[in-house]
Design a protein around this motif. Structure first.
Motif, PDB file in Angstrom:
ATOM      1  N   ASP A  34      35.362   2.069   9.752  1.00  0.00           N
ATOM      2  CA  ASP A  34      34.404   1.496   8.804  1.00  0.00           C
ATOM      3  C   ASP A  34      34.859   0.082   8.464  1.00  0.00           C
ATOM      4  O   ASP A  34      36.027  -0.149   8.161  1.00  0.00           O
ATOM      5  CB  ASP A  34      34.322   2.332   7.529  1.00  0.00           C
ATOM      6  CG  ASP A  34      33.017   2.076   6.769  1.00  0.00           C
ATOM      7  OD1 ASP A  34      32.712   0.889   6.510  1.00  0.00           O
ATOM      8  OD2 ASP A  34      32.333   3.057   6.438  1.00  0.00           O
ATOM      9  N   SER A  35      33.942  -0.871   8.529  1.00  0.00           N
ATOM     10  CA  SER A  35      34.299  -2.269   8.279  1.00  0.00           C
ATOM     11  C   SER A  35      34.372  -2.604   6.791  1.00  0.00           C
ATOM     12  O   SER A  35      34.696  -3.731   6.427  1.00  0.00           O
ATOM     13  CB  SER A  35      33.286  -3.202   8.959  1.00  0.00           C
ATOM     14  OG  SER A  35      31.979  -2.932   8.482  1.00  0.00           O
ATOM     15  N   VAL A  36      34.081  -1.629   5.928  1.00  0.00           N
ATOM     16  CA  VAL A  36      34.178  -1.838   4.478  1.00  0.00           C
ATOM     17  C   VAL A  36      35.461  -1.164   3.983  1.00  0.00           C
ATOM     18  O   VAL A  36      35.589   0.069   4.058  1.00  0.00           O
ATOM     19  CB  VAL A  36      32.961  -1.239   3.746  1.00  0.00           C
ATOM     20  CG1 VAL A  36      33.083  -1.473   2.241  1.00  0.00           C
ATOM     21  CG2 VAL A  36      31.674  -1.853   4.285  1.00  0.00           C
ATOM     22  N   PRO A  37      36.451  -1.939   3.474  1.00  0.00           N
ATOM     23  CA  PRO A  37      37.734  -1.344   3.085  1.00  0.00           C
ATOM     24  C   PRO A  37      37.622  -0.299   1.981  1.00  0.00           C
ATOM     25  O   PRO A  37      38.469   0.593   1.884  1.00  0.00           O
ATOM     26  CB  PRO A  37      38.556  -2.548   2.615  1.00  0.00           C
ATOM     27  CG  PRO A  37      37.908  -3.738   3.247  1.00  0.00           C
ATOM     28  CD  PRO A  37      36.460  -3.404   3.356  1.00  0.00           C
ATOM     29  N   THR A  38      36.588  -0.390   1.148  1.00  0.00           N
ATOM     30  CA  THR A  38      36.472   0.546   0.019  1.00  0.00           C
ATOM     31  C   THR A  38      35.675   1.798   0.373  1.00  0.00           C
ATOM     32  O   THR A  38      35.460   2.659  -0.478  1.00  0.00           O
ATOM     33  CB  THR A  38      35.797  -0.160  -1.168  1.00  0.00           C
ATOM     34  OG1 THR A  38      34.527  -0.684  -0.744  1.00  0.00           O
ATOM     35  CG2 THR A  38      36.665  -1.295  -1.683  1.00  0.00           C
ATOM     36  N   ALA A  39      35.217   1.898   1.606  1.00  0.00           N
ATOM     37  CA  ALA A  39      34.381   3.035   1.997  1.00  0.00           C
ATOM     38  C   ALA A  39      35.218   4.314   2.069  1.00  0.00           C
ATOM     39  O   ALA A  39      36.434   4.281   2.186  1.00  0.00           O
ATOM     40  CB  ALA A  39      33.723   2.762   3.343  1.00  0.00           C
ATOM     41  N   LYS A  40      34.541   5.455   1.980  1.00  0.00           N
ATOM     42  CA  LYS A  40      35.195   6.765   2.099  1.00  0.00           C
ATOM     43  C   LYS A  40      35.221   7.170   3.567  1.00  0.00           C
ATOM     44  O   LYS A  40      34.267   6.938   4.305  1.00  0.00           O
ATOM     45  CB  LYS A  40      34.415   7.812   1.292  1.00  0.00           C
ATOM     46  CG  LYS A  40      34.365   7.524  -0.194  1.00  0.00           C
ATOM     47  CD  LYS A  40      35.558   8.102  -0.900  1.00  0.00           C
ATOM     48  CE  LYS A  40      35.459   7.764  -2.378  1.00  0.00           C
ATOM     49  NZ  LYS A  40      35.304   8.920  -3.207  1.00  0.00           N
TER      50      LYS A  40
END
Length: 730
Positions: A694-700
């Protein structure tokens, strides 16, 4: 036999040296007259090579003082060419508006001045050596004069004392002197902050070796992984004032033990029948070193090994690598997963590491989650024994913290480094540890017991390989005949530096380090997949987002060389690499960095059968030595690689390394035929992937992502097994 006249004859030798020294000092005063001049005496008659021996010289002369600009130019030319020919003198004179004869005389005077300086330096060295001999003479006299009878305690005649007793007394006096000297050096630095000494800072930049690929500088993200948290590594604190004298005394005794062990053969070391290894004679060891660091603790097993090799690196550079925590952990990145300097007790003397003393913690690994790491809390001591002979020793300090239940400790271990001609060095390495290895997985037990996992042979083989890599990186005469060879120096430097970062990142994330939280996905077998997640934020060397790391280790009944050749060959890549989608793989560029053809850095192009995906580039480094092999790779952006190949900064190229660690399954060699069980010449293969889920660091992290990576790695393993063991899979 005792000869009293030896002191008198030595005294006469001192007088002769003193007389010669006075003559040399007179010469020195005469030579200094050259240094006060910045001009040239111009004789009316010819001089030097042009003078006619039958012609009487005219003593009338004219003195010409050179300008500052002329002197600077002459000095600069002298550094490049101290013996210019007629053509060079004329050209230099024309540029500086001087006569060729003036230039000739200036160079003659300069050469004489340099010779005088060299002689003064030699005289100073001889005077120091003479003074050292004189002090030793006095010390020996006092030791013999103060001898006491071991039975009654009264004065002893020389004839009543055995040679061994005399030798031990002299040796004790020397060791006491060394302890006092190191204590004096350490006292200067005790209590001062570590930042006072940037050359040995635990997290600061390493000392430069002036090598072309950056001297193994770790990237910030890798440093964060290496210096993580651990029970032992975080529980230790800087030694107290009361502990420092104990540490110094222990380090001096450990140095003595290491040197004797490294220079001893039988009966201390017993050679194997095929001369391939040496085993420590434990009984003889306990007789030679009755004190040591105390008896072996319950539940710990002794491991001892010795190995020697000639490596292509200057001895001073080797010492700097071993004494700088960042360089050391990066050069040995396959072994050292983390290392920290807790406190520097001494930085050494005379501008080098002679006498350097530092308290450290470190963690050693095998590139597999199935082998627990070994953590040590120790003191490292460096000493120059003679001109061109250095030693670096480690010894555990667990006794200072009895509450710490260590599963491993180091008896005196380290290496002797001997200078050889042409920039080579001979390294003799001794590893002597006590460990609890009961948690090692069964398929790795034979490897650990053979010493190829943590023993001296692995340290020496790794050092030899890295020295070879650095030497090849420094080469400037690269033949340009082969297609794909990168011949520009800037392009080679940038590509090697990028590949170096890729290897460091892979090695720091594949082992069982206590900083890693591996989760086993299923079952309890050896080849189970273990996964962990990491977040990448604000790191130009990694793509941002959530990275899922997955690793598995398993045994193959195939020799390691065969597995290594299969995995590194771009022509067989489509047989195991699922992500290449069966596309044709071509080598676009490569840099050979060792004697073995398999030691190289390559840039591969995958021409995917799916045209919508376009072409993909892969950076790959393959490395092989007698104790193990690596094939490490990472997808790279085409535009970024064009910048790197042009000599641009490689630090901003995003990498997620994956790859393979191939180890022998033990000490046995393949004798031909089918390999039926572990330890008979097969391979231990670790497969490790890093994938951006996932390119979003805060994603689950989703369970679907984990299942996909698990399926990917299991499918890759099955393809490799089918390719290298076709008969067993038929």
């Amino acid at each position: 036999m005792y000869q009293p006249n030896m002191f008198e004859s030595h005294h006469h030798h001192l007088l002769d040296m003193s007389h010669k020294t006075q003559e040399n000092e007179l010469d020195m005063l005469r030579d200094e007259d050259y240094e006060s001049k910045s001009g040239t005496d111009i004789m009316d008659a010819p001089s030097g090579d042009d003078q006619d021996p039958n012609q009487r010289p005219n003593k009338k002369k004219r003195y010409h003082r050179h300008t500052q600009h002329q002197i600077q130019e002459l000095e600069s030319f002298f550094k490049e060419c101290p013996h210019p020919d007629d053509k060079q003198r004329k050209e230099l004179g024309r540029r500086l508006t001087l006569e060729p004869l003036q230039v000739k005389f200036w160079f003659q005077n300069k050469r004489t001045q340099m010779k005088a300086q060299h002689e003064r330096h030699e005289n100073s060295q001889l005077r120091n050596e003479n003074e050292k001999l004189r002090m030793e003479n006095i010390r020996y006299k006092e030791a013999l004069t103060n001898a006491t009878c071991p039975n009654c305690g009264g004065p002893a005649a020389i004839g009543e004392m055995s040679f061994d007793e005399q030798h031990l007394r002299i040796e004790n006096a020397r060791l006491r002197e060394e302890i006092d000297r190191i204590s004096g050096i350490a006292a200067k630095y005790v209590g001062k902050p570590l930042l006072t000494y940037p050359n040995i800072s635990p997290n600061g930049p390493p000392r430069s070796l002036d090598l072309p690929i950056g001297s193994f500088s770790p990237q910030p993200a890798i440093a964060d992984e290496m210096f993580g948290t651990s029970n032992l590594l975080r529980s230790v604190s800087a030694p107290t004032e009361a502990e420092k004298p104990v540490i110094i005394e222990l380090a001096v005794a450990a140095m003595e033990e290491l040197v004797r062990m490294a220079q001893s053969d039988e009966p201390l070391w017993i050679r194997s029948s095929d001369n391939s290894s040496e085993t420590l004679n434990e009984e003889h060891y306990s007789q030679m070193f009755p004190r040591g660091i105390g008896p072996k603790q319950m539940g710990l097993k002794s491991e001892a090994s010795k190995e020697s090799a000639v490596v292509i690196m200057n001895h001073i550079n080797l010492v700097e690598i071993l004494m700088d925590v960042n360089q050391w952990s990066n050069v040995f990145s396959g072994i050292v997963s983390r290392a920290i300097t807790v406190e520097v007790l001494s930085t050494g003397v005379a501008g080098n590491y002679n006498g350097a003393l530092q308290v450290m913690t470190s963690e050693y690994q095998v590139p597999s989650p199935l082998v627990p790491t070994r953590e040590y809390y120790f003191v490292r001591y460096c000493k120059q024994h003679t001109d061109g002979l250095w030693a670096v020793v480690d010894v555990s300090l667990d006794n200072l913290h009895p509450s710490t239940t260590a599963r491993s400790r180091r008896r005196p271990s380290g290496c002797l480094i001997e200078e050889l001609p042409n920039g080579y060095s001979k390294v003799t390495w001794v590893e002597h540890v006590e460990v609890d290895d009961r948690a090692v997985h069964d398929i790795y037990r034979s490897l650990v017991n053979s010493g190829l996992a943590f023993g001296a042979r692995r340290w020496v083989a790794t050092l030899d390989r890295q020295c070879e890599r650095l030497a090849s990186a420094m080469a400037s005469n690269i033949p340009g005949g082969d297609v794909g060879v990168i011949t520009t120096l800037e392009g080679r430097k940038s590509m090697l530096k990028l590949s170096e970062r890729m290897v460091l990142s892979f090695c720091s994330g594949v082992g069982a380090s206590t900083t890693h939280t591996w989760t086993t996905l299923s079952g309890s077998g050896a080849d189970d997949v273990r996964v962990m997640t990491r977040k990448s934020v604000d790191d130009p060397g990694r793509p941002p987002g959530i990275v899922l790391s997955a690793a598995t280790s398993f045994w193959l009944p195939v020799p390691p060389k065969q597995v290594f050749d299969f995995l590194r060959d771009e022509n067989s890549r489509s047989e195991w690499d699922i992500l290449s989608n069966g596309g044709l793989v071509q080598e676009m560029a490569h840099i050979a960095n060792g004697r073995d053809p398999g030691n190289c850095v390559s840039l591969l192009r995958v021409n995917s059968a799916n045209s919508s995906q376009g072409n993909m580039l892969i950076l790959q480094e393959s490395s092989n030595d007698s104790t193990g092999s690596y094939v490490i790779y990472a997808p790279v952006d085409i535009a970024a690689m064009n910048v790197v190949l042009s000599g641009g900064d490689p630090d901003y190229v995003a990498l997620l390394p994956s790859g393979f660690a191939i180890l022998p399954d033990g000490g046995g060699k393949h004798q031909g035929g089918t390999i039926l069980e572990v330890g008979n010449g097969g391979s231990l293969l670790t497969v490790a992937f890093q994938i951006l889920v996932d390119s979003v660091p805060t994603a689950k992290l989703s369970l679907g992502s984990v299942a996909t990576v698990n399926s990917l790695i299991k499918c890759t393993v099955e393809r490799i097994k089918a390719a290298v063991t076709p008969d067993q899979n038929a």
